[in-house]
Design a protein around this motif. Structure first.
Motif, PDB file in Angstrom:
ATOM      1  N   PRO A 186     -25.181  -8.534 -29.485  1.00  0.00           N
ATOM      2  CA  PRO A 186     -24.795  -9.183 -30.743  1.00  0.00           C
ATOM      3  C   PRO A 186     -25.940  -9.992 -31.334  1.00  0.00           C
ATOM      4  CG  PRO A 186     -23.757 -10.232 -28.860  1.00  0.00           C
ATOM      5  CD  PRO A 186     -24.431  -9.000 -28.355  1.00  0.00           C
ATOM      6  N   TRP A 187     -25.679 -10.527 -32.494  1.00  0.00           N
ATOM      7  CA  TRP A 187     -26.649 -11.326 -33.246  1.00  0.00           C
ATOM      8  C   TRP A 187     -27.468 -12.240 -32.349  1.00  0.00           C
ATOM      9  CZ3 TRP A 187     -26.588 -16.642 -33.426  1.00  0.00           C
ATOM     10  CH2 TRP A 187     -27.371 -17.252 -34.407  1.00  0.00           C
ATOM     11  N   LYS A 188     -28.801 -12.293 -32.557  1.00  0.00           N
ATOM     12  CA  LYS A 188     -29.666 -13.152 -31.756  1.00  0.00           C
ATOM     13  C   LYS A 188     -29.586 -14.584 -32.271  1.00  0.00           C
ATOM     14  CE  LYS A 188     -33.686 -11.720 -30.322  1.00  0.00           C
ATOM     15  NZ  LYS A 188     -33.544 -11.473 -28.889  1.00  0.00           N
ATOM     16  N   ALA A 189     -29.361 -15.484 -31.348  1.00  0.00           N
ATOM     17  CA  ALA A 189     -29.159 -16.882 -31.728  1.00  0.00           C
ATOM     18  C   ALA A 189     -30.391 -17.483 -32.389  1.00  0.00           C
ATOM     19  CB  ALA A 189     -28.762 -17.701 -30.504  1.00  0.00           C
ATOM     20  N   SER A 190     -31.590 -16.868 -32.172  1.00  0.00           N
ATOM     21  CA  SER A 190     -32.804 -17.433 -32.744  1.00  0.00           C
ATOM     22  C   SER A 190     -32.809 -17.365 -34.270  1.00  0.00           C
ATOM     23  CB  SER A 190     -34.026 -16.705 -32.186  1.00  0.00           C
ATOM     24  OG  SER A 190     -33.933 -15.312 -32.444  1.00  0.00           O
ATOM     25  N   ALA A 191     -31.835 -16.609 -34.850  1.00  0.00           N
ATOM     26  CA  ALA A 191     -31.749 -16.529 -36.305  1.00  0.00           C
ATOM     27  C   ALA A 191     -31.294 -17.859 -36.897  1.00  0.00           C
ATOM     28  CB  ALA A 191     -30.779 -15.416 -36.712  1.00  0.00           C
ATOM     29  N   ASN A 221     -20.361 -13.418 -28.719  1.00  0.00           N
ATOM     30  CA  ASN A 221     -19.806 -13.309 -30.067  1.00  0.00           C
ATOM     31  C   ASN A 221     -18.291 -13.419 -29.981  1.00  0.00           C
ATOM     32  OD1 ASN A 221     -19.002 -12.543 -32.671  1.00  0.00           O
ATOM     33  ND2 ASN A 221     -20.835 -11.267 -32.924  1.00  0.00           N
ATOM     34  N   LEU A 222     -17.805 -14.623 -30.149  1.00  0.00           N
ATOM     35  CA  LEU A 222     -16.380 -14.887 -29.942  1.00  0.00           C
ATOM     36  C   LEU A 222     -15.501 -14.237 -31.010  1.00  0.00           C
ATOM     37  CD1 LEU A 222     -16.878 -18.533 -28.806  1.00  0.00           C
ATOM     38  CD2 LEU A 222     -15.703 -16.799 -27.469  1.00  0.00           C
ATOM     39  N   LYS A 223     -15.956 -14.236 -32.257  1.00  0.00           N
ATOM     40  CA  LYS A 223     -15.155 -13.613 -33.304  1.00  0.00           C
ATOM     41  C   LYS A 223     -14.959 -12.132 -33.024  1.00  0.00           C
ATOM     42  CE  LYS A 223     -16.129 -16.801 -37.098  1.00  0.00           C
ATOM     43  NZ  LYS A 223     -16.753 -16.960 -38.452  1.00  0.00           N
ATOM     44  N   ALA A 224     -15.994 -11.477 -32.509  1.00  0.00           N
ATOM     45  CA  ALA A 224     -15.881 -10.055 -32.175  1.00  0.00           C
ATOM     46  C   ALA A 224     -14.888  -9.841 -31.042  1.00  0.00           C
ATOM     47  CB  ALA A 224     -17.250  -9.495 -31.794  1.00  0.00           C
ATOM     48  N   MET A 225     -14.669 -10.871 -30.225  1.00  0.00           N
ATOM     49  CA  MET A 225     -13.708 -10.797 -29.121  1.00  0.00           C
ATOM     50  C   MET A 225     -12.308 -11.223 -29.559  1.00  0.00           C
ATOM     51  SD  MET A 225     -16.185 -12.589 -26.275  1.00  0.00           S
ATOM     52  CE  MET A 225     -14.904 -12.703 -25.032  1.00  0.00           C
ATOM     53  N   VAL A 235     -25.076 -18.943 -25.310  1.00  0.00           N
ATOM     54  CA  VAL A 235     -24.786 -19.636 -26.556  1.00  0.00           C
ATOM     55  C   VAL A 235     -23.735 -18.816 -27.307  1.00  0.00           C
ATOM     56  CG1 VAL A 235     -27.090 -20.651 -26.760  1.00  0.00           C
ATOM     57  CG2 VAL A 235     -26.632 -18.437 -27.831  1.00  0.00           C
ATOM     58  N   ASP A 236     -23.034 -19.451 -28.250  1.00  0.00           N
ATOM     59  CA  ASP A 236     -22.093 -18.686 -29.075  1.00  0.00           C
ATOM     60  C   ASP A 236     -22.829 -18.113 -30.291  1.00  0.00           C
ATOM     61  OD1 ASP A 236     -22.305 -20.703 -31.014  1.00  0.00           O
ATOM     62  OD2 ASP A 236     -20.286 -21.490 -30.680  1.00  0.00           O
ATOM     63  N   GLU A 237     -22.120 -17.419 -31.154  1.00  0.00           N
ATOM     64  CA  GLU A 237     -22.753 -16.755 -32.292  1.00  0.00           C
ATOM     65  C   GLU A 237     -23.332 -17.722 -33.306  1.00  0.00           C
ATOM     66  OE1 GLU A 237     -18.286 -15.841 -33.151  1.00  0.00           O
ATOM     67  OE2 GLU A 237     -19.446 -16.649 -31.484  1.00  0.00           O
ATOM     68  N   ASN A 238     -22.947 -18.997 -33.216  1.00  0.00           N
ATOM     69  CA  ASN A 238     -23.494 -20.014 -34.118  1.00  0.00           C
ATOM     70  C   ASN A 238     -24.693 -20.743 -33.516  1.00  0.00           C
ATOM     71  OD1 ASN A 238     -21.471 -19.520 -36.094  1.00  0.00           O
ATOM     72  ND2 ASN A 238     -20.028 -20.728 -34.880  1.00  0.00           N
ATOM     73  N   GLY A 239     -25.117 -20.319 -32.323  1.00  0.00           N
ATOM     74  CA  GLY A 239     -26.247 -20.969 -31.667  1.00  0.00           C
ATOM     75  C   GLY A 239     -25.856 -22.197 -30.873  1.00  0.00           C
ATOM     76  N   ARG A 240     -24.560 -22.448 -30.725  1.00  0.00           N
ATOM     77  CA  ARG A 240     -24.092 -23.618 -29.976  1.00  0.00           C
ATOM     78  C   ARG A 240     -24.129 -23.294 -28.491  1.00  0.00           C
ATOM     79  NH1 ARG A 240     -21.110 -27.872 -31.977  1.00  0.00           N
ATOM     80  NH2 ARG A 240     -20.720 -26.663 -33.874  1.00  0.00           N
ATOM     81  N   GLN A 241     -24.861 -24.102 -27.717  1.00  0.00           N
ATOM     82  CA  GLN A 241     -24.956 -23.831 -26.285  1.00  0.00           C
ATOM     83  C   GLN A 241     -23.600 -23.993 -25.611  1.00  0.00           C
ATOM     84  OE1 GLN A 241     -27.028 -26.604 -23.705  1.00  0.00           O
ATOM     85  NE2 GLN A 241     -27.773 -24.970 -22.361  1.00  0.00           N
TER      86      GLN A 241
END
Length: 634
Positions: A17-22, A55-59, A277-283
């Motif tokens: 899923p989306w890389k948190a570094s974004a 990616n919690l939303k995807a789950m 981390v989650d999809e928002n970059g939150r550890q």
């Protein structure tokens, strides 16, 4: 050769899923004071270069927020072992569909079912800030597993193939390769297990306790301080990853223990270097601390219903459900029912290794095991103890497993006291005393003492019903509660005639999972503990099986471990399940029973329905408790 599991690993890597570094990483306020004082680096310096993104939303779940404590009740300090199980940080883990996925590892490849190349995450650190690298694997293998003062019998048997260890190579600081001479089809499953195979240790910390790296004078001081008799005992004591009793031992788990036993409360606080981390970059984890409070196991259900726990499953059972459900009206609690994944919720295990010659001979006669099984009225047990919500079945896999076959569930599981009487008569047990109890060949009444760990009133209720069932075919039963550790030692010594426990640990297997529960392979298998320890110890302890069907199961198990195709493994599983259920090596009652999971109503992302068990779900583990969070608006 690219295998099916290699493909899964590559897909997991390619389609991550989306890389948190974004986006900027989001740190927990829990560490603000340490960050401000310069005692802890900024979050981007604590995370791996490529953290695992959930990616919690995807789950189908909600991204959350940091903060809060979770209180949990435990029946004794040994239950702190739940934390590494529930945290479920694994090199390779299962997702909720029981597919393998890299977790601590960034990726892995499998070649020829025998060459496993593990790629670590650059910049991943232990909870103390030291680097997690290939050196941690080299240290465990060369300095621990191959050290005969620590592993007196040689490397762990779970790492042997054809009785031989692997070639372990630290290819570079981030790459480790394991190469066996033959196939090792369950290596990934062992890494993903609730109690995973240990193949690494925090070398930078552990070297201080090793004779190769430490001076004799300092070792002597450390042994005295930690009450160890020699350096190897010291090393073992300080390195227990699955028994988090050493607060100084670095971990890769979501939470690290900060309390040493003995204590009435054990505190686990968030790991500042955790790799997810989650999809928002939150550890992750979202929750700051777990507080495990020791209390009497007998009152845990009552205390849970009184609001003393924020998340509870230990020491709760289905017979507590109505009581707990009533508490929802008084406290902000939510009670869910998860389906237990054992082969039988209450299972009777005749000890084929018991020291009593007469009973040992009888239990090894399949007619006795079949008679005891068909004498049980499972429908009555289901209706009285489980409100008809469980499934009457032999001890076998559940319909959720691709290996399920109806004939396994029905094997010698019908209620047929007439057949039970006929089988017992065929064995020559025709004489009865004035109470209608059959007389054994040595003149004693046929009285079976069933030993329990004394931890479940549900087991007691089931045994009371079975006592009535067996009395009608001339077998007397009584139960004896014993502490769990004592109970298992007595079974190994042959002092236990029959035990009551769960059935198959993992009743939702696929063919790639090890069929160890169907063959004598462990000392915790109470139907044949002496045979099990013989295999587990590599022949150094116990005795080999001498019952043809048990020998056949062990041979099939070894054949499975040499298998190279999924189809071959599936065929072996099905043959073993057929033999096991037809031979009634364990006497199941019902499975698919329900397990109460209680949590604070505002604790989010706790599944409403799920599978519950030790293997392969690691209790809460595969449902990712690091993603549970408190909704402050609730």
């Amino acid at each position: 050769m690219i295998t099916r599991r290699t493909t899964l690993a590559l897909l997991a890597s390619v389609f991550a899923p989306w890389k948190a570094s974004a986006a900027p990483y989001i740190d927990a306020d829990f560490f603000k004071e340490k960050r401000d004082k310069g005692e802890l680096p900024p979050l981007d310096q604590r995370l791996p270069k490529n953290p695992r993104v959930i990616n919690l939303k995807a789950m189908g779940r909600e991204p959350g927020q940091h903060g809060g404590n979770i209180r949990m009740l435990i029946g004794g300090q040994r239950d702190i072992r739940l934390m590494p199980i529930d945290s479920y940080a694994r090199l390779v883990g299962y997702d909720e569909k029981l597919n393998f996925i890299p977790d601590i590892l960034e990726s892995y490849t499998v070649d020829e079912e025998r060459i496993f190349t593990l790629k670590l995450r650059e910049g991943h650190k232990w909870s103390d800030g030291s680097d997690f690298t290939a050196e941690d694997f080299r240290y465990f293998w060369e300095d621990v597993a191959l050290n005969l003062e620590i592993h007196k019998g040689g490397p762990p048997i779970e790492l042997l193939v054809y009785g031989k260890p692997p070639l372990v190579e630290a290819v570079d600081p981030l790459t480790v390769r394991y190469t066996w001479e033959g196939p090792n089809p369950d290596f990934l499953a062992k890494l993903a297990g609730a109690s995973p195979a240990r193949i690494f240790l925090p070398a930078a910390y552990m070297k201080q306790f090793h004779v190769k790296y430490q001076t004799p004078e300092m070792l002597a001081k450390l042994m005295k301080k930690n009450k160890a008799d020699d350096w190897s005992s010291l090393h073992i004591k300080m390195s227990r990853q699955l028994r988090p009793e050493n607060p100084d031992l670095p971990t890769l788990d979501a939470w690290r223990v900060i309390t040493a036993p003995p204590a009435e409360q054990f505190i686990f606080e968030r790991n500042p270097y955790y790799h997810r981390v989650d999809e928002n970059g939150r550890q992750l984890p979202y929750i700051d601390r777990y507080l495990l409070n020791v209390t009497s196991s007998e009152i845990i259900a009552a205390k849970t219903a009184s609001g003393d726990s924020d998340l509870q499953f230990m020491n709760l059972d289905f017979n507590d459900y109505t009581f707990l459900k009533d508490a929802e009206a008084r406290y902000p609690l939510k009670v869910n029912l998860w389906k237990r994944s054992q082969g039988s919720r209450v299972c009777l295990l005749p000890n084929l290794n018991c020291a009593d010659d007469t009973w040992r001979t009888l239990f090894r006669d399949v007619r006795m095991r079949r008679a005891l099984s068909v004498a049980i009225d499972r429908h009555e047990i289901n209706m009285v103890c489980f409100y008809g919500l469980a499934k009457e079945s032999a001890d076998t896999v559940l319909p959720e497993s691709p290996l399920f076959r109806p004939e396994f569930a029905t094997a010698w599981a019908q209620f047929d006291p007439e057949l039970a009487n006929r089988l017992l008569d065929e064995m020559g047990l025709t004489e009865r005393n004035d109470r209608g109890i059959r007389i054994l060949p040595d003149g004693r009444p046929a009285h079976v003492i069933v030993e329990t760990a004394g931890e479940s009133t549900l087991e007691t209720d089931v045994l009371e019903l079975i006592t009535d069932h067996w009395r009608k075919v001339g077998i007397s039963l009584s139960s004896r509660p014993t502490q769990r550790d004592v109970f298992r030692k007595r079974a190994m010594a042959g002092e236990v005639l029959m035990s009551v426990w769960f059935g198959m640990d993992n009743a939702i297997p696929n063919a790639d999972m090890l069929p160890s529960g169907l063959a004598p392979t462990g000392d915790d298998q109470l139907q044949w503990p002496v045979w099990g320890i013989h295999y587990l110890s590599g022949g150094r302890e116990g005795k080999p099986p001498d019952l043809p069907e048990a020998i056949q199961l062990l041979d099939l198990f070894k054949k499975w471990r040499r298998s190279v195709t999924f189809e071959e493994r599936k065929a072996i599983w099905l043959e073993m399940l057929s033999i096991y259920t037809q031979q009634v090596f364990s006497i199941g009652t019902v499975n698919g029973a329900l397990q109460p999971i209680v949590h604070r109503a505002r604790l989010k992302n706790v599944p409403e329905k799920a599978l519950f068990g030790f293997e392969p779900t690691a209790y809460l583990g595969i449902y990712m408790p690091d993603t549970f969070w408190y909704d402050g608006s609730a």
